[in-house]
Design a protein around this motif. Structure first.
Motif, PDB file in Angstrom:
ATOM      1  N   LEU A 209      50.116  44.026  57.635  1.00  0.00           N
ATOM      2  CA  LEU A 209      51.886  42.559  57.579  1.00  0.00           C
ATOM      3  C   LEU A 209      50.848  41.277  58.524  1.00  0.00           C
ATOM      4  O   LEU A 209      51.795  40.942  56.919  1.00  0.00           O
ATOM      5  N   PRO A 210      50.338  41.098  58.674  1.00  0.00           N
ATOM      6  CA  PRO A 210      49.942  39.650  58.840  1.00  0.00           C
ATOM      7  C   PRO A 210      49.689  39.134  57.112  1.00  0.00           C
ATOM      8  O   PRO A 210      49.661  37.581  56.704  1.00  0.00           O
ATOM      9  N   VAL A 211      48.784  40.129  56.575  1.00  0.00           N
ATOM     10  CA  VAL A 211      48.936  39.627  54.894  1.00  0.00           C
ATOM     11  C   VAL A 211      50.204  39.449  53.928  1.00  0.00           C
ATOM     12  O   VAL A 211      49.691  38.333  53.516  1.00  0.00           O
ATOM     13  N   GLY A 212      50.634  40.779  54.273  1.00  0.00           N
ATOM     14  CA  GLY A 212      51.795  40.737  53.710  1.00  0.00           C
ATOM     15  C   GLY A 212      52.661  39.026  54.074  1.00  0.00           C
ATOM     16  O   GLY A 212      53.953  39.021  53.310  1.00  0.00           O
ATOM     17  N   LEU A 213      52.570  39.016  55.588  1.00  0.00           N
ATOM     18  CA  LEU A 213      53.456  37.660  55.863  1.00  0.00           C
ATOM     19  C   LEU A 213      53.344  36.035  55.300  1.00  0.00           C
ATOM     20  O   LEU A 213      54.290  35.554  54.905  1.00  0.00           O
TER      21      LEU A 213
ATOM     22  N   VAL B 276      55.810  33.280  49.070  1.00  0.00           N
ATOM     23  CA  VAL B 276      56.967  33.384  47.815  1.00  0.00           C
ATOM     24  C   VAL B 276      58.169  32.407  48.685  1.00  0.00           C
ATOM     25  O   VAL B 276      58.874  32.202  47.469  1.00  0.00           O
ATOM     26  N   HIS B 277      58.647  32.123  49.988  1.00  0.00           N
ATOM     27  CA  HIS B 277      60.008  32.333  50.595  1.00  0.00           C
ATOM     28  C   HIS B 277      59.746  30.851  50.161  1.00  0.00           C
ATOM     29  O   HIS B 277      60.542  29.802  49.557  1.00  0.00           O
ATOM     30  N   MET B 278      58.392  30.061  50.043  1.00  0.00           N
ATOM     31  CA  MET B 278      58.277  28.649  49.279  1.00  0.00           C
ATOM     32  C   MET B 278      58.579  28.650  47.692  1.00  0.00           C
ATOM     33  O   MET B 278      58.886  27.017  47.494  1.00  0.00           O
ATOM     34  N   GLY B 279      59.382  29.553  47.335  1.00  0.00           N
ATOM     35  CA  GLY B 279      58.870  29.025  45.824  1.00  0.00           C
ATOM     36  C   GLY B 279      57.342  29.302  45.144  1.00  0.00           C
ATOM     37  O   GLY B 279      57.746  29.148  43.847  1.00  0.00           O
ATOM     38  N   HIS B 280      56.889  29.436  45.781  1.00  0.00           N
ATOM     39  CA  HIS B 280      55.618  29.829  44.292  1.00  0.00           C
ATOM     40  C   HIS B 280      55.213  31.950  44.549  1.00  0.00           C
ATOM     41  O   HIS B 280      56.027  32.224  44.475  1.00  0.00           O
ATOM     42  N   PRO B 281      55.462  31.336  42.352  1.00  0.00           N
ATOM     43  CA  PRO B 281      55.401  33.073  42.108  1.00  0.00           C
ATOM     44  C   PRO B 281      53.774  33.770  42.797  1.00  0.00           C
ATOM     45  O   PRO B 281      53.181  33.167  43.268  1.00  0.00           O
ATOM     46  N   LEU B 282      53.968  35.174  43.255  1.00  0.00           N
ATOM     47  CA  LEU B 282      53.590  36.508  43.224  1.00  0.00           C
ATOM     48  C   LEU B 282      52.607  36.727  42.989  1.00  0.00           C
ATOM     49  O   LEU B 282      52.492  36.646  41.612  1.00  0.00           O
ATOM     50  N   ASP B 283      51.100  36.048  42.965  1.00  0.00           N
ATOM     51  CA  ASP B 283      49.411  37.174  42.435  1.00  0.00           C
ATOM     52  C   ASP B 283      49.103  37.989  42.941  1.00  0.00           C
ATOM     53  O   ASP B 283      48.280  38.318  43.905  1.00  0.00           O
ATOM     54  N   LEU B 284      49.770  39.252  42.033  1.00  0.00           N
ATOM     55  CA  LEU B 284      49.208  40.063  42.729  1.00  0.00           C
ATOM     56  C   LEU B 284      48.221  40.544  42.731  1.00  0.00           C
ATOM     57  O   LEU B 284      47.185  41.240  43.816  1.00  0.00           O
TER      58      LEU B 284
ATOM     59  N   VAL C 122      45.984  41.665  46.145  1.00  0.00           N
ATOM     60  CA  VAL C 122      45.279  42.587  46.426  1.00  0.00           C
ATOM     61  C   VAL C 122      44.321  42.167  47.153  1.00  0.00           C
ATOM     62  O   VAL C 122      43.223  43.071  48.375  1.00  0.00           O
ATOM     63  N   VAL C 123      43.221  41.606  46.443  1.00  0.00           N
ATOM     64  CA  VAL C 123      41.483  40.594  47.713  1.00  0.00           C
ATOM     65  C   VAL C 123      41.526  40.378  48.392  1.00  0.00           C
ATOM     66  O   VAL C 123      41.153  40.858  49.685  1.00  0.00           O
ATOM     67  N   ALA C 124      42.649  39.596  49.240  1.00  0.00           N
ATOM     68  CA  ALA C 124      43.474  39.588  50.449  1.00  0.00           C
ATOM     69  C   ALA C 124      43.515  40.502  51.543  1.00  0.00           C
ATOM     70  O   ALA C 124      42.690  40.532  52.855  1.00  0.00           O
ATOM     71  N   GLN C 125      43.899  41.856  50.999  1.00  0.00           N
ATOM     72  CA  GLN C 125      44.285  42.751  51.520  1.00  0.00           C
ATOM     73  C   GLN C 125      42.778  44.000  51.588  1.00  0.00           C
ATOM     74  O   GLN C 125      41.896  43.703  52.647  1.00  0.00           O
ATOM     75  N   VAL C 126      42.341  43.763  50.446  1.00  0.00           N
ATOM     76  CA  VAL C 126      41.175  44.346  50.924  1.00  0.00           C
ATOM     77  C   VAL C 126      39.959  43.675  51.409  1.00  0.00           C
ATOM     78  O   VAL C 126      39.491  44.082  52.509  1.00  0.00           O
TER      79      VAL C 126
ATOM     80  N   THR D 271      61.825  38.503  41.503  1.00  0.00           N
ATOM     81  CA  THR D 271      61.249  40.073  42.336  1.00  0.00           C
ATOM     82  C   THR D 271      60.153  40.419  42.793  1.00  0.00           C
ATOM     83  O   THR D 271      59.947  41.494  43.792  1.00  0.00           O
ATOM     84  N   ALA D 272      59.668  39.454  43.190  1.00  0.00           N
ATOM     85  CA  ALA D 272      58.263  39.148  44.378  1.00  0.00           C
ATOM     86  C   ALA D 272      59.052  39.813  46.420  1.00  0.00           C
ATOM     87  O   ALA D 272      58.099  40.847  46.688  1.00  0.00           O
TER      88      ALA D 272
END
Length: 347
Positions: free
Chosen positions: A34-38, A44-52, A56-60, A321-322
């Motif tokens: 949750l906090p990582v996803g938030l 993404v809400h601010m208009g930046h592209p999603l870097d998958l 993943v690094v942040a989640q791990v 699609t992010a």
């Protein structure tokens, strides 16, 4: 070796493996999504592209830090856990070391290995800001119970947990995406961090008798039961007032405020339980529902925040699609959380 000896050796190994896994306290790791996803959802809400890749690094990284903390805590909290005869499934440690299933040095050695893994992830981060805050995260997590700082023995444990779970993890996730820190993210995190402090105080209320006996000075031990209850109740009120104020001034979108505010119903329930003395007599059967829902109260408000950010992004047409990818992550979390509730209802 006889058949009986082989069977006994196999049983011992299985018991040790079970204890080793128990030390990780994996049930607490679900929250990390949750906090990582938030943090990612706000960028993404601010208009930046999603870097998958960096998502993943942040989640791990969050998972490694969290598991490291558990193995570290089990070693340095062993005396307190041995003294705790009032433990619940959510407080008092995993009991694996207390029950003699795993040697204490195994727990400490594993913690060191995970710390090294965390440092490698920090070194791989692309910006100075992310690396610095990643290193700070590791340091705070390690010294939560480890000497010489031992934050949770000096009245700073509750604040340390909130700083990591509802501060540094989502902030590092956002920095890995954009190397900027959105005000909106900080405004969302502030009330959830306050509720996280209150949640940790509730957890420590359950351990206060054993903690005090071994010199572990958490906030409830320092200020006493009655004042701790007053502070926890006040935190519920302040958190939701803060959230509403941030929505009024435009820092938090109303579509994000609405689902977050809806979790106040659970806050009301917690306040009623505390006022009725559910944590007063340190009875595990009475404490378990309170500590369970206190933990899940924080989970639900962060989940609500992430859902609101995703919904607001879709309404505004931000991120392509992010938001759908993030919604899929949130849906997976919802299924696992529902399974947890189902398991809890069967006990």
């Amino acid at each position: 070796m006889t058949v009986g000896e082989t069977s006994t050796a196999s049983t011992v190994r299985e018991s040790q493996l079970s204890g080793f896994i128990r030390l990780a306290r994996l049930k607490f790791l679900l929250y990390n999504v949750l906090p990582v996803g938030l943090g990612v959802a706000v960028t993404v809400h601010m208009g930046h592209p999603l870097d998958l890749k960096w998502y993943v690094v942040a989640q791990v990284f969050a998972w490694v830090v969290h598991v490291m903390t558990h193995y570290c805590n089990e070693y340095f909290d062993l005396e307190a856990d041995r003294a705790n005869v009032y433990h619940t499934p959510w407080t008092g440690g995993s009991r694996a070391l207390v029950d003699g299933l795993v040697a204490p040095m195994v727990s400490l050695g594993t913690a060191f290995l995970l710390w090294a893994g965390g440092m490698l992830l920090v070194a791989a981060m692309p910006t100075t800001s992310a690396r610095v805050l990643g290193a700070v995260t590791l340091a705070l997590a390690w010294f939560y119970t480890a000497p010489p700082l031992r934050f949770n023995y000096r009245g700073l444990g509750e604040l340390t947990v909130a700083a990591i779970l509802n501060g540094l993890w989502p902030v590092v996730a956002a920095l890995l995406q954009t190397d900027t820190l959105p005000l909106m993210l900080l405004a969302i995190l502030a009330p959830t961090a306050l509720l996280q402090v209150a949640r940790m105080m509730i957890m420590n209320l359950g351990d206060r008798v054993s903690d005090e006996s071994v010199g572990k000075r958490t906030i409830p031990v320092i200020i006493g039961y009655s004042r701790a209850i007053t502070m926890i109740i006040a935190a519920q009120v302040v958190a939701y007032l803060m959230l509403t104020l941030f929505a009024v001034v435009g820092w938090v979108p109303w579509l994000v405020w609405a689902p977050m505010a809806a979790t106040a119903a659970l806050s009301v329930w917690l306040v009623r339980q505390l006022r009725r003395g559910a944590m007063r007599d340190v009875i595990p059967e009475r404490m378990t529902p309170v500590v369970f829902w206190a933990s899940n109260h924080v989970s639900l408000i962060v989940c609500a925040a992430m859902a609101g950010v995703i919904a607001d992004s879709l309404v505004r047409g931000h991120g392509g699609t992010a938001p759908l990818i993030l919604a899929a992550v949130l849906a997976a979390y919802g299924l696992l959380f529902g399974h947890r509730l189902w398991l809890a209802s069967r006990r």
